[in-house]
Scaffold this active site. Structure first.
Site: not given
Ligand code: RB5
Length: 147
Positions: A10-11, A67, A69, A100, A134-135, A138
């Site tokens: 995303d942006h 994205c 985060t 794993h 074993r992995h 799972r």
């Molecule tokens: C976009 O502003 C932001 O929410 C997105 O990039 C991300 O961090 C969401 O989890």
């Protein structure tokens, strides 16, 4: 044959995506870029869906989603049947997610200050091989949760 990788963002991570693509191409990988390539706002679930569907329909080795985060887009990717998306915080996590969990997607955050570089985490993921045994049991149970 060169590894084929699909990537979408995303942006909040279009600059990180460009950096990742440059790194992968310099390592000889084939990269399919699903966008976005500007700071114009988009919704990360849409980018996750687009990138995961391309992965499932093409002959890709793995996929990458980014994205701000890495959280929203990895949650979204993991809602798509067949996807196991890791969100590593360091090289150890990136490596373990293949060893794993046999992750077929890896997510990063463009607004996160990682202690290990994203390219080092990515290289650790690429170089690792699923251990099976074993992995496998799972991982099969993870996929069974889709039913
Ligand atoms: C976009 O502003 C932001 O929410 C997105 O990039 C991300 O961090 C969401 O989890």
């Amino acid at each position: 044959m060169a590894k084929k990788i699909v990537i979408g963002a995303d942006h909040g991570a279009f600059e990180l995506k460009a950096k990742i693509i440059k790194h992968l191409k310099s390592c000889g990988f084939q990269v399919k870029n699903m966008g976005v390539d500007t700071s114009d706002s988009v919704d990360y679930p849409d980018m996750a869906e687009k990138t995961c569907k391309e992965y499932l329909s093409g002959n890709y080795d793995f996929g990458i989603v980014c994205c701000g985060t890495g959280i929203g887009i990895s949650i979204s990717a993991n809602k798509v049947d067949g996807i196991r998306c890791a969100l590593p915080q360091n090289i150890f996590g990136a490596e373990m997610s293949k060893l794993h969990n046999n992750a077929n997607f890896i997510a990063f955050g463009g607004r996160i200050e990682y202690q290990d570089s994203v390219t080092d985490m990515l290289d650790a993921f690429i170089d690792a091989e699923f251990e099976g045994g074993r992995h496998q049991r799972r991982v099969d149970k993870i996929m069974g949760l889709e039913a």
